[in-house]
Design a protein around this motif. Sequence first.
Motif, short mmCIF file in Angstrom:
data_model
loop_
_atom_site.label_atom_id
_atom_site.label_comp_id
_atom_site.label_asym_id
_atom_site.label_seq_id
_atom_site.Cartn_x
_atom_site.Cartn_y
_atom_site.Cartn_z
N LEU A 235 59.36 -2.55 -70.05
CA LEU A 235 59.76 -1.15 -70.09
C LEU A 235 61.13 -0.99 -70.75
O LEU A 235 61.34 -0.09 -71.57
CB LEU A 235 59.80 -0.57 -68.67
N ALA A 236 62.05 -1.88 -70.40
CA ALA A 236 63.39 -1.82 -70.99
C ALA A 236 63.32 -2.07 -72.50
O ALA A 236 63.96 -1.37 -73.29
CB ALA A 236 64.30 -2.83 -70.32
N ALA A 244 62.47 7.38 -81.35
CA ALA A 244 63.37 8.50 -81.06
C ALA A 244 64.69 8.04 -80.45
O ALA A 244 65.59 8.85 -80.24
CB ALA A 244 62.70 9.50 -80.12
N VAL A 245 64.79 6.75 -80.15
CA VAL A 245 65.97 6.23 -79.43
C VAL A 245 66.86 5.44 -80.38
O VAL A 245 66.39 4.54 -81.09
CB VAL A 245 65.53 5.34 -78.25
N ARG A 246 68.14 5.81 -80.39
CA ARG A 246 69.10 5.09 -81.22
C ARG A 246 69.64 3.86 -80.48
O ARG A 246 69.83 2.81 -81.07
CB ARG A 246 70.26 6.01 -81.62
N ARG A 308 61.30 12.85 -71.60
CA ARG A 308 60.01 12.86 -72.28
C ARG A 308 59.73 11.51 -72.94
O ARG A 308 58.60 11.01 -72.94
CB ARG A 308 59.96 13.98 -73.32
N VAL A 309 60.80 10.90 -73.49
CA VAL A 309 60.65 9.57 -74.07
C VAL A 309 60.26 8.56 -73.00
O VAL A 309 59.39 7.71 -73.22
CB VAL A 309 61.96 9.14 -74.77
N VAL A 310 60.87 8.65 -71.83
CA VAL A 310 60.54 7.75 -70.73
C VAL A 310 59.08 7.94 -70.31
O VAL A 310 58.38 6.97 -70.00
CB VAL A 310 61.49 7.97 -69.55
N GLU A 311 58.62 9.18 -70.30
CA GLU A 311 57.22 9.44 -69.98
C GLU A 311 56.29 8.76 -70.98
O GLU A 311 55.26 8.17 -70.60
CB GLU A 311 56.95 10.95 -69.97
N GLU A 312 56.63 8.84 -72.27
CA GLU A 312 55.82 8.18 -73.29
C GLU A 312 55.77 6.68 -73.07
O GLU A 312 54.72 6.04 -73.17
CB GLU A 312 56.39 8.48 -74.68
#
Length: 323
Positions: A235-236, A244-246, A308-312
Motif C-alpha cells: 500500500l505504501a 497523481a502523487v508527487r 480519493r487517491v487512497v481509495e483508488e
Amino acid sequence: MTDRTDSSNQLFQNAAHLRQAVGSVVVGKSEQVKIAVTVLLAGGHLLMEDVPGVGKTVLAKTLARAMDTRVNRIQFTPDMLPSDVTGVAIYDQGNGKFDFQPGPIFANVVIGDEINRASPKTQSALLECMEERQVSVDGETHRLPDPFTVFATQNPAEMEGTYPLPEAQRDRFMARISMGYPDREAELSMLESRDGADPLNALRPVLSADDVRAMILQVQQVFVAPSIKRYVVDLARATREHPAVRVGVSPRASLQLLRAAKAAAAIAGRGYVVPDDVQQLLKPVFAHRLVLGNRGGRQQHGYTEAERVVEEITAQVPAPTGA
C-alpha cells in the motif's frame, strides 16, 4: 494463554470506557473518537483539522480529561518562540549554573491548539519531541514523560493567519481527522446539554496514567502476520507510484499504519490484525502525508483529492486472504 486473554479483555473494556466517556461530551462523532483512542493506544500523535467551532479542541480536551494524566495546553500564536514550547535554561546566580525550566511540552497529553498559527521555526520545535520523546536544549537532553502524546488542532490552510505545516511536521502525526459539522440531532443534543453547565466540567477520569501505559505496551504485543506486513508495504509503495502523487508516504508512515492497525485490533478485542484494521485507517494515516501533483490543485494539501487517491489504492492493491 489465560493471562493474555484476561489482559486483552481488560484492554477492550478500558478502551470502551474511554470511548464512552469521551462520547458523552463529544456527541455524534463516534468515528473520530474511535480514531483518537486508536492513535493514543498506538503511541502516536493526532492532527485535527477543520473550520473553527466544530469541536476540535473539545475532543482533545475531553480525551485528556478522561485520563488521570498530566495535561498541558499550548495556544500557538505567530509570535511564539521555540523555547515557549520546549523550555529554556536560566542562569542561577546562586549556584552559578544554568537550570533548565521545562516548557509546556513536558506533559503526558499536550493539546496544541491552532498549531499552524505558529511560525515554521516554532513548529519545528516539536519535531524532536514527537519523534524521539525528548527535548535537547544547550547540549543537554531531557526525556519527556511516559506516556506522551500530542493532540493538535489546526484551521484549514486557506484561512487567514495560518502557516502550512511542513511535510516533516505532518509526517510526525500518526493520523489526521476532520471533525465535520454535526448532524441535526447531534447539534440539537449539544444545544440542550450545553444550555447550562458544560458537560466537560462533570467528566471524571476513567483511566490512570498507569492504565494507559499498560494498554500501549499490550497493543505492541498484538500479532501481525507476515502477509499483513507485506500488504502494508504494498500500500505504501502504491502511493509512491500513483500518477497523481508527487511524493508518496514515507517508511515512517508504513510503521505508523501498522501500529495503528494493532491498536484497532486490540480495541476490537482481538490479539491479531486483519486486513480491515489496515483498510479502515488508510485515509487517516496516509492522506495527510501525500504531496499531490497538478491533479490535486494545491500541492501541499488537497486532502479531499488525497483521500480519493487512497481509495483508488485500496481498491487496486489486493488484500491478503490468509496468513
